[in-house]
Design a protein around this motif. Structure first.
Motif, PDB file in Angstrom:
ATOM      1  N   ARG A 121     -78.707  20.372  77.845  1.00 51.61           N
ATOM      2  CA  ARG A 121     -78.933  21.750  77.415  1.00 51.61           C
ATOM      3  C   ARG A 121     -78.300  22.670  78.442  1.00 51.61           C
ATOM      4  O   ARG A 121     -78.551  22.537  79.636  1.00 51.61           O
ATOM      5  N   GLU A 123     -78.752  25.432  80.077  1.00 52.87           N
ATOM      6  CA  GLU A 123     -79.605  26.523  80.535  1.00 52.87           C
ATOM      7  C   GLU A 123     -79.372  26.777  82.017  1.00 52.87           C
ATOM      8  O   GLU A 123     -78.558  26.102  82.633  1.00 52.87           O
ATOM      9  N   ARG A 129     -85.219  22.106  86.248  1.00 54.47           N
ATOM     10  CA  ARG A 129     -84.517  22.504  85.030  1.00 54.47           C
ATOM     11  C   ARG A 129     -83.028  22.267  85.238  1.00 54.47           C
ATOM     12  O   ARG A 129     -82.417  22.886  86.098  1.00 54.47           O
TER      13      ARG A 129
HETATM   14 MG    MG Z   1     -86.754  24.820  77.087  1.00 59.39          MG
END
Ligand code: MG
Ligand code: ATP
Length: 430
Positions: A121, A123, A129
């Motif tokens: 992803r 991000e 993350r």
């Molecule tokens: Mg998320």
């Protein structure tokens, strides 16, 4: 010398040693994978492995075009031959169900499955993350629940126990009801949000019409009072949905699994209904959710299969291991039992022969390679963490003996080749 090339931002190497900004090691990861294998096996779940690349349409249809994951974060590209749009998978459920439908695995046969692997992803990278991250997912397909809902939640709790981090995680649960109930709630919610439109931030204004439930998920501190007072989905549930939810809670109570009911828990992906749950921690800063899941009874039909009640969850391996590394217990086994030292002509072959015999007996040996002084090799043996050094010098070579040095007690013994194993075992068990 050519210019150095660096890894892609947000995508980490797993090295034998911790790095400055990414502390997880490959050995810790491997120990975790071993636990996952025995944990899933002990519940009768079978592994499924699917490709990392899928047709983009799979994710649009399952996760939903309006979600951040599909709308903004996917790595998508056209396959050069046939212009087919392909994407790196951002999560595992869609691929798992695609495979199950494609191979007709559900024909008269419910399935309990698990998978593990990288997800992608785009991000903003930060602690916990990443752009390539990893998940373990568990899916139970063809079961109405709520017994299987409780089994999955209990199964996740059991994994935290096995990793020694149960006390750092809190279980939140909610029910999202069925489609009609959600539609009625949605109308009421949009109504409510319109009345408060002047205080909403840009994200919430956009979501108000595309995915209003997600507005309730807002982390914006200024909007918490508004979100708390919003119409609650739980108040729109009909008899059946409530019964499902009550039975689940009863089972969890019976299994001794504590939970917090969170009426604002909605999950990021579009496909959930009835049971949803998350495991969160206050030890990882903003990246608080370690594991999330829920029921998705309509998804298999959406992907061209026969309607099949299903539920699953996925956990983020990086977040989980950050927690395990700091607070948990996971035995990392990358230290050799024995460091093999040799010095003098021809001793390297003898050393390798001894090592082969001991490996066949189940021991882990690191054999020194190259010529170095006994002293230098002993220093390396110490640094390796091994408990025992096995030494072959010229004298040992001639007499068909080996010298064993206990690196903890510094005791040293010269023994005949056929009694080596016995002494090693005595020292290891001491
Ligand atoms: Mg998320
Ligand atoms: P978040 O709210 O943290 O963005 P999410 O709701 O997008 O998570 P899911 O799609 O449900 O997450 O994925 C399940 C789990 O995968 C999360 O609970 C988290 O532990 C992990 N995860 C999700 N996105 C990332 C990421 N970019 N990097 C690391 N782990 C992630």
């Amino acid at each position: 010398m050519g210019q150095k090339i660096q890894a892609v931002k947000g995508m980490n190497d797993l090295l034998p040693v911790a790095q400055k900004d990414f502390k997880l090691t490959a050995a810790l990861w491997q120990a975790f994978e071993d636990i996952v294998a025995s944990w899933t096996r002990s519940y009768g779940y079978n592994q499924i492995r699917t490709p990392i690349v899928e047709q983009t349409g799979l994710f649009i249809r399952s996760i939903g075009e309006e979600t951040d994951v599909v709308g903004k974060e996917m790595y998508t590209f056209a396959d050069s031959n046939d212009k087919l749009s392909l994407s790196l998978r951002p999560e595992g459920t869609a691929s798992c169900l695609r495979a199950v439908v494609e191979h007709n695995l559900l024909y008269n046969n419910p399935q309990k499955l698990w998978y593990m692997g990288p997800m992608f992803r785009r991000e903003n990278p930060q602690k916990g993350r990443y752009r390539q991250f990893h998940q373990v997912g568990v899916e139970a397909l063809g079961f109405e629940g709520p017994d299987v809902d409780a089994e999955l939640i209990a199964m996740s709790a059991d994994l935290w126990n096995r990793l020694g981090i149960r006390q750092y995680l809190t279980l939140e649960i909610n029910s999202l009801g069925n489609q009609d109930e959600r539609a009625a709630h949605r109308t009421a919610l949009i109504n409510y949000l319109q009345q408060h439109e002047d205080i909403l931030d840009e994200d919430c204004k956009r979501r108000m019409h595309t995915n209003p439930l997600r507005v309730l998920d807002t982390k914006n501190p200024a909007l918490q009072t508004m979100a708390n007072a919003a119409p609650r989905l739980i108040d729109f549930l009909g008899e059946e949905s409530i019964a499902h939810y009550q039975s689940l809670k009863k089972l969890l109570n019976g299994l001794g699994i504590d939970y917090v009911e969170n009426p604002r828990l909605v999950r990021g992906l579009d496909y959930y209904n009835l049971t949803v749950f998350e495991w969160t921690t206050d030890k990882l800063g903003a990246q608080a959710t370690v594991c999330g899941g829920g029921r998705y009874n309509g998804l298999i039909e959406e992907l061209g299969g026969k309607a099949t009640p299903s539920i699953g969850f996925a956990l983020g391996i990086e977040r989980l291991l950050l927690l395990v590394q700091e607070f948990g217990q996971l035995t990392v086994n990358n230290v050799p039992d024995i460091y093999v030292i040799h010095w003098g002509a021809g001793t390297n072959l003898t050393a390798m022969q001894h090592a082969a015999v001991l490996r066949a007996a189940g021991l882990n040996l690191y054999v020194h390679c190259g010529d170095q002084s006994l002293k230098a090799q002993l220093r390396k043996a110490d640094a390796s963490g091994a408990t025992i050094a096995l030494i072959i010098g010229q004298e040992e070579q001639i007499n068909n003996t080996v010298t064993l040095k206990n690196l903890r007690t510094h005791e040293q013994q010269n023994v005949s080749a056929d009694t080596v194993l016995k002494l090693i075992q005595d020292w290891k068990n001491a």
